[in-house]
Enzyme design. Structure first.
Site, short mmCIF file in Angstrom:
data_model
loop_
_atom_site.label_atom_id
_atom_site.label_comp_id
_atom_site.label_asym_id
_atom_site.label_seq_id
_atom_site.Cartn_x
_atom_site.Cartn_y
_atom_site.Cartn_z
N CYS A 87 0.81 -1.21 0.00
CA CYS A 87 0.00 0.00 0.00
C CYS A 87 0.85 1.27 0.00
O CYS A 87 2.07 1.22 0.09
CB CYS A 87 -1.00 -0.04 1.14
SG CYS A 87 -2.29 -1.28 0.84
N CYS A 139 -6.38 -1.44 -2.71
CA CYS A 139 -7.71 -1.06 -3.22
C CYS A 139 -7.75 -1.06 -4.75
O CYS A 139 -6.82 -0.65 -5.42
CB CYS A 139 -8.11 0.29 -2.66
SG CYS A 139 -8.40 0.23 -0.87
N GLU A 197 -4.07 13.93 2.66
CA GLU A 197 -4.87 13.72 1.46
C GLU A 197 -6.27 14.29 1.67
O GLU A 197 -6.85 14.15 2.75
CB GLU A 197 -4.98 12.23 1.14
CG GLU A 197 -3.69 11.62 0.64
CD GLU A 197 -3.84 10.18 0.20
OE1 GLU A 197 -2.93 9.69 -0.49
OE2 GLU A 197 -4.85 9.54 0.56
N SER A 211 -5.79 11.70 -2.61
CA SER A 211 -5.75 10.26 -2.78
C SER A 211 -5.74 9.95 -4.27
O SER A 211 -6.25 10.71 -5.09
CB SER A 211 -6.99 9.63 -2.13
OG SER A 211 -7.20 8.33 -2.61
#
Length: 554
Positions: free
Chosen positions: A119, A191, A444, A470
């Site tokens: 990540c 994600c 973010e 993001s």
């Protein structure tokens, strides 16, 4: 071998005694010692399964005649850290990851290293450490999450973020949101869209520090385990051939990485991370280089959040090799760049038979989504040092726009105004004192941009900030405004009701206030100073550079 510093010679008898205490045999100590950096934890969905990846890597190392020794690295989930104090610590974790790995791999001199991130900051942090240490190394990530399947169709984490705004607007019930919450993120992996984690994993593959397939092979597949085994075997080959990261990361790799970045429509965070990574190899990647490459590179993909495709679709369409092959057809890829396969980029593409298998997911260079790349660099009186926008995710109506400034000195204040219905079409939300130094930590702004999109204002409202976004952000979200407000940048001089002109095709971002008025404001300007209680953030605020140079710590 480096490991002889702690395994060979009479004076290293105490060292060998400590290594035997680990259960290692003389035979194992006689082999190359390979450090396996594992960022597994039980907090981050993209890292929950990394122990399985590490076991596969270690099996590959042993199969090729090495002795693997695993040690941990931290990782932050930006989704869980979003919209609270924790997000201030996300970007600083990048350097902390690099520094801690440097400490471990120097105190314990391994012959080679395999890096297992997944990540957001774990990938650039590990790439920075890899180049800093410059021992034979391979990266293998945990892989992308599959998209969620819900009654409303495919979904991902950004669907949930935007769902909050839809509930606020009355377009979705809370019961429907609850169903989305449980279905959008179906399991382990980074994600599912072209957000920051997947952007960086794809670019690690492009650069040549990870094997083909690293960026797109889904986390839950057996192919990901096989890839990890091959990474363990391949690092032994790198050691035997003495191929090091800095042999791979040259100007050729820089050019390839930025071209693929633009073709994919990657996260704007790549504009922070790639300069920081390449700086560890003594290479200077500037905002002007990003923009120069963007102007000549077609945007071939519209993956979530810019479109409805996900990383699993990119993988099925041919993955990063297919994108590189398409760019190669118009001379935008340097085929002679070396990779961890031990072959050049061109040799890899030929051996793989790289080609596009789905022209809807990866467009032809003759029929791109846009003739220019996914990211644009803006400059002007509001951002003399530069600003960044993901132009591939901007509504056509917002590419050129004059808007009214709505000024906020924190993300929280802006979110309150958005959720309270106080933002209207034609506004430009200005969020300042969220830069690397002023935040500190450069948070973010996914919560406000998702709220704007969810409330149906994505084609009518811009958001401009010295913070960042993001990879899941879409819309006219202009970040990294430099200099930041805390450094006396013009964004600190903006007042409520000022007019701002955005012209993305012309690469311009201007505050429409005459110079005499700006001079009056500048004469009385005093930057907001926040009370910083964290020792780490106090150090970070003192040491961090501008977002225009990658927000690197000096």
């Amino acid at each position: 071998m480096r490991s002889k510093k702690m395994t060979h010679g009479l004076e290293k008898a105490p060292h060998r005694s400590l290594l035997h205490a680990l259960g290692l045999t003389r035979e194992e100590l006689a082999r190359p010692l390979v450090g396996v950096v594992n960022a597994a934890n039980e907090v981050v969905p993209g890292h929950i399964h990394l122990d399985d990846i590490a076991e596969a890597v270690k099996a590959g190392v042993r199969a090729a005649g090495g002795t693997p020794l695993e040690f941990p690295a931290i990782a932050v989930c930006d989704g869980l850290a979003m919209n609270h104090e924790g997000m201030r610590f996300s970007l600083p974790s990048r350097e902390l990851i690099a520094d801690s790995i440097e400490i471990m791999a120097t105190a314990h001199p391994f012959d080679a290293l395999v890096f297992i991130p997944n990540c957001d900051k774990s990938v650039p942090g590990m790439l920075m450490a890899m180049l800093r240490l410059d021992v034979p190394s391979v990266m293998v990530s945990g892989g992308p999450m599959l998209a969620g399947a819900t009654l409303a169709g495919r979904a991902d984490l950004i669907t949930v973020f935007e769902g909050v705004g839809r509930v606020q607007r009355g377009d979705m019930t809370e019961a429907e949101l609850d169903e989305l919450v449980e279905g959008a993120c179906p399991g382990c992996g980074s994600c599912a869209g072209m957000f920051t984690a997947n952007s960086m994993n794809c670019l690690a593959e492009t650069i040549g520090l990870a094997l083909p397939g690293n960026g797109t092979t889904p986390a839950v597949t057996a192919a990901r385990i096989r890839l990890a085994k091959h990474a363990g075997m391949k690092v032994m080959e790198m050691l035997e051939r003495n191929i090091r990261p800095r042999d791979i990361v040259t100007e050729k790799a820089v050019a390839n990485a930025v071209a693929v970045d633009m073709a994919l429509g990657c996260s704007t965070n790549t504009v922070l991370h790639l300069p920081a990574v390449f700086a560890e190899a003594g290479l200077d990647l500037t905002l002007d280089i990003f923009d120069k490459v963007s102007r000549k590179t077609p945007n071939l993909c519209k993956l979530s959040p810019a479109g409805h495709h996900h990383i699993q679709d990119l993988h099925a369409a041919g993955g990063i090799p297919a994108v590189m092959a398409e760019l190669d057809s118009i001379g935008l890829i340097d085929r002679s760049a070396m990779t961890v396969t031990g072959r050049t980029v061109g040799e890899n593409l030929d051996a793989l038979g790289a080609k596009v298998r789905d022209a809807d997911v990866i467009r032809s260079v003759d029929a791109p989504y846009s003739p220019q790349g996914g990211i644009a660099i803006l400059k002007g009186s509001l951002a003399p040092g530069g600003a960044v926008v993901k132009q591939s995710a901007v509504a056509p109506e917002m590419m050129v726009r004059e808007a009214v400034a709505r000024v906020f000195d924190s993300e929280e204040a802006a979110c309150e105004a958005i959720m309270g219905g106080r933002i209207k079409a034609g506004d430009a939300i200005v969020i300042r004192y969220e830069g690397p130094k002023g935040g500190p930590g450069m948070r973010e702004m996914l919560t406000p941009t998702s709220a704007i999109a969810g409330m149906g204002l994505g084609a009518d409202v811009a958001l401009i900030t010295d913070g960042r976004f993001s990879g899941g952000t879409r819309g006219a979200a202009i970040g990294h405004v430099s200099p930041e407000a805390a450094e006396g940048g013009p964004i600190g001089l903006v007042q409520e009701g000022d007019r701002i002109r955005i012209d993305i095709p012309a690469r311009a971002l201007d505050l429409l206030v005459d110079e005499d008025e700006l001079a009056r404001r500048r004469a009385v300007f005093v930057p907001v100073e926040k009370e910083i209680t964290s020792p780490l953030l106090r150090r970070y605020a003192r040491m961090v550079s501008s977002a225009a140079t990658g927000a690197r710590q000096r």
